[in-house]
Scaffold this motif. Structure first.
Motif, PDB file in Angstrom:
ATOM      1  N   GLN A 191     -26.340-114.126 -94.466  1.00  0.00           N
ATOM      2  CA  GLN A 191     -27.394-112.774 -93.177  1.00  0.00           C
ATOM      3  C   GLN A 191     -28.792-112.574 -93.823  1.00  0.00           C
ATOM      4  OE1 GLN A 191     -26.528-108.732 -91.130  1.00  0.00           O
ATOM      5  NE2 GLN A 191     -25.960-108.903 -92.823  1.00  0.00           N
ATOM      6  N   TYR A 201     -29.388 -98.670 -95.819  1.00  0.00           N
ATOM      7  CA  TYR A 201     -28.001 -98.675 -95.361  1.00  0.00           C
ATOM      8  C   TYR A 201     -26.935 -98.204 -96.096  1.00  0.00           C
ATOM      9  CZ  TYR A 201     -24.682-102.164 -93.340  1.00  0.00           C
ATOM     10  OH  TYR A 201     -23.047-103.021 -92.742  1.00  0.00           O
ATOM     11  N   HIS A 204     -20.801 -97.684 -97.380  1.00  0.00           N
ATOM     12  CA  HIS A 204     -20.011 -98.135 -96.324  1.00  0.00           C
ATOM     13  C   HIS A 204     -19.279 -99.610 -97.326  1.00  0.00           C
ATOM     14  CE1 HIS A 204     -23.395-100.854 -96.346  1.00  0.00           C
ATOM     15  NE2 HIS A 204     -22.585-101.842 -95.664  1.00  0.00           N
ATOM     16  N   ASP A 206     -17.931-102.702 -96.863  1.00  0.00           N
ATOM     17  CA  ASP A 206     -17.437-104.627 -95.948  1.00  0.00           C
ATOM     18  C   ASP A 206     -15.928-105.178 -95.399  1.00  0.00           C
ATOM     19  OD1 ASP A 206     -20.616-104.591 -96.688  1.00  0.00           O
ATOM     20  OD2 ASP A 206     -20.458-105.912 -97.819  1.00  0.00           O
ATOM     21  N   GLY A 275     -23.811 -98.899-100.615  1.00  0.00           N
ATOM     22  CA  GLY A 275     -25.013 -98.832 -99.206  1.00  0.00           C
ATOM     23  C   GLY A 275     -26.299 -99.197-100.670  1.00  0.00           C
ATOM     24  N   GLY A 276     -27.139 -99.785 -99.182  1.00  0.00           N
ATOM     25  CA  GLY A 276     -28.829 -99.798 -99.173  1.00  0.00           C
ATOM     26  C   GLY A 276     -29.427 -98.978 -99.700  1.00  0.00           C
ATOM     27  N   SER A 286     -33.159-109.280 -98.489  1.00  0.00           N
ATOM     28  CA  SER A 286     -32.136-109.496 -99.422  1.00  0.00           C
ATOM     29  C   SER A 286     -31.737-109.772 -97.983  1.00  0.00           C
ATOM     30  CB  SER A 286     -31.324-107.890 -99.080  1.00  0.00           C
ATOM     31  OG  SER A 286     -30.535-107.279 -98.493  1.00  0.00           O
ATOM     32  N   THR A 288     -27.249-111.055 -97.590  1.00  0.00           N
ATOM     33  CA  THR A 288     -25.650-110.981 -97.922  1.00  0.00           C
ATOM     34  C   THR A 288     -24.761-112.509 -97.412  1.00  0.00           C
ATOM     35  OG1 THR A 288     -25.860-108.989 -97.023  1.00  0.00           O
ATOM     36  CG2 THR A 288     -23.949-109.716 -97.372  1.00  0.00           C
TER      37      THR A 288
HETATM   38  O1  PD2 Z   1     -29.435-105.720 -97.943  1.00  0.00           O
HETATM   39  C1  PD2 Z   1     -28.625-104.048 -98.719  1.00  0.00           C
HETATM   40  O2  PD2 Z   1     -29.206-103.708 -99.981  1.00  0.00           O
HETATM   41  C2  PD2 Z   1     -26.781-104.297 -98.594  1.00  0.00           C
HETATM   42  C3  PD2 Z   1     -26.343-102.944 -99.160  1.00  0.00           C
HETATM   43  C4  PD2 Z   1     -25.711-102.474 -98.773  1.00  0.00           C
HETATM   44  C5  PD2 Z   1     -27.157-105.191 -97.296  1.00  0.00           C
HETATM   45  C6  PD2 Z   1     -25.242-104.980 -97.393  1.00  0.00           C
HETATM   46  N1  PD2 Z   1     -24.351-103.740 -97.468  1.00  0.00           N
HETATM   47  C7  PD2 Z   1     -24.312-105.680 -96.448  1.00  0.00           C
HETATM   48  O3  PD2 Z   1     -24.773-106.648 -95.666  1.00  0.00           O
HETATM   49  O4  PD2 Z   1     -23.552-105.789 -96.347  1.00  0.00           O
END
Ligand code: PD2
Ligand code: ZN
Length: 306
Positions: A191, A201, A204, A206, A275-276, A286, A288
């Motif tokens: 992703q 973000y 949370h 995952d 979290g982001g 980014s 994932t």
């Molecule tokens: O893009 C991020 O930094 C980020 C942070 C936390 C992405 C995700 N979680 C995720 O894709 O689960």
């Protein structure tokens, strides 16, 4: 477990030479989730040197659970198989198939490893350009349906690649699989995410929450998520790091860097809440990769008889 094994210290170098009784005893302890430190201690009492005992345990565990960590110290945090790059504690580089990747920091709880130069600048730019025309507002999992809903927990845009969709995507997936000792087939499609200024973000997990009604559907045949590899495709001017509030950690976003965190059970005890952080200046890209317990495509199931 840990009842009198037939332990014969003989300075063995490879699994084929290991006494089958000892192999079975180690495997049974590993399956029962016994702390590898206790297994090493029992072997030391029987006359084994600690390093030899640790090596034999690693060899047996890898044989019994393909993909299981060879690092006995990681195994004390995770009783079940997880993606794990480091065969020993203290490695500064890790083999990833087509390159050696630099390890810049590790943590046991949460199990977390930060790599620099995991992606080249060209690979980061290439992923962004492939993703850019397909970006849509990101959603989060809806607890009841297991579908996606849009809210202010997550204010990025994003898209998913199919597994192996492009040569670049396939190359990165192979590198991830090799480095983490986890099959490509157990991975979700990569992703790509874009955060504009102030986007974030919120913290949370995952993994799919076992309490959510929609979780059995999300888990499907491939099982729970057991690991996340987050790759940074650019360096935001300010902000946009990945925070782990339960561990007081922040990984700063840097082009080509990747952070891995793994969780063998869907539990907050693993301290993988993350979290982001908001992007304060500039933008952030980014990517994932989530890893599942099993392959998405069922392997080796015979077809119907004709
Ligand atoms: O893009 C991020 O930094 C980020 C942070 C936390 C992405 C995700 N979680 C995720 O894709 O689960
Ligand atoms: Zn996340």
């Amino acid at each position: 477990m840990l009842t009198s094994p037939n332990l014969i210290p003989d300075g063995v170098q490879s699994l084929v030479e290991i006494d089958p009784v000892l192999t079975r005893w180690i495997a049974e302890n590993a399956r029962a989730g016994v702390d590898p430190g206790a297994v090493v201690a029992a072997m030391r009492q029987a006359g084994w040197a600690e390093a030899d005992a640790a090596k034999v345990i690693q060899d047996v565990v890898v044989q019994v659970f393909p993909g299981f960590s060879r690092n006995p110290f990681v195994s004390t945090v995770h009783a079940h198989p997880i993606p794990e790059p480091l065969m020993d504690s203290g490695s500064s580089y890790v083999y990833a198939g087509d390159k050696m990747v630099e390890v810049v920091m590790t943590s046991m709880l949460p199990r977390l490893v930060v790599f620099d130069g995991f992606l080249s600048d060209d690979e980061c730019d290439g992923l962004i350009e492939l993703a850019r025309p397909r970006m849509e507002r990101s959603g989060v999992i809806q607890p009841v349906t297991g579908g996606s809903e849009i809210n202010d927990v997550r204010t990025s845009t994003g898209m998913f690649f199919q597994l192996g969709e492009q040569e670049l995507v396939a190359r990165i997936e192979s590198r991830i699989a090799c480095m983490l000792h986890w099959p490509v087939e157990n991975g979700e499609g990569i992703q790509v995410l874009n955060y504009q200024q102030n986007a974030e973000y919120k913290p949370h997990q995952d993994f799919f929450d076992p309490a959510d009604v929609g979780t059995p559907k999300s888990i499907g045949l491939a099982g729970q998520r057991v690991g996340t590899l987050l790759m940074y495709l650019n360096t935001p001017e300010r902000g946009g790091g990945t925070v782990f509030p339960d561990a007081g950690l922040e990984v700063h976003a840097k082009k080509g860097r990747a952070v891995l965190f793994t969780y063998d059970q869907p539990s907050p005890m693993k301290k993988t809440l993350h979290g982001g952080a908001p992007v304060l200046q500039g933008e952030k890209w980014s990517a994932t990769k989530w890893m599942r317990q099993r392959a998405f495509i069922p392997q080796g199931i015979p077809g119907p008889r004709r």
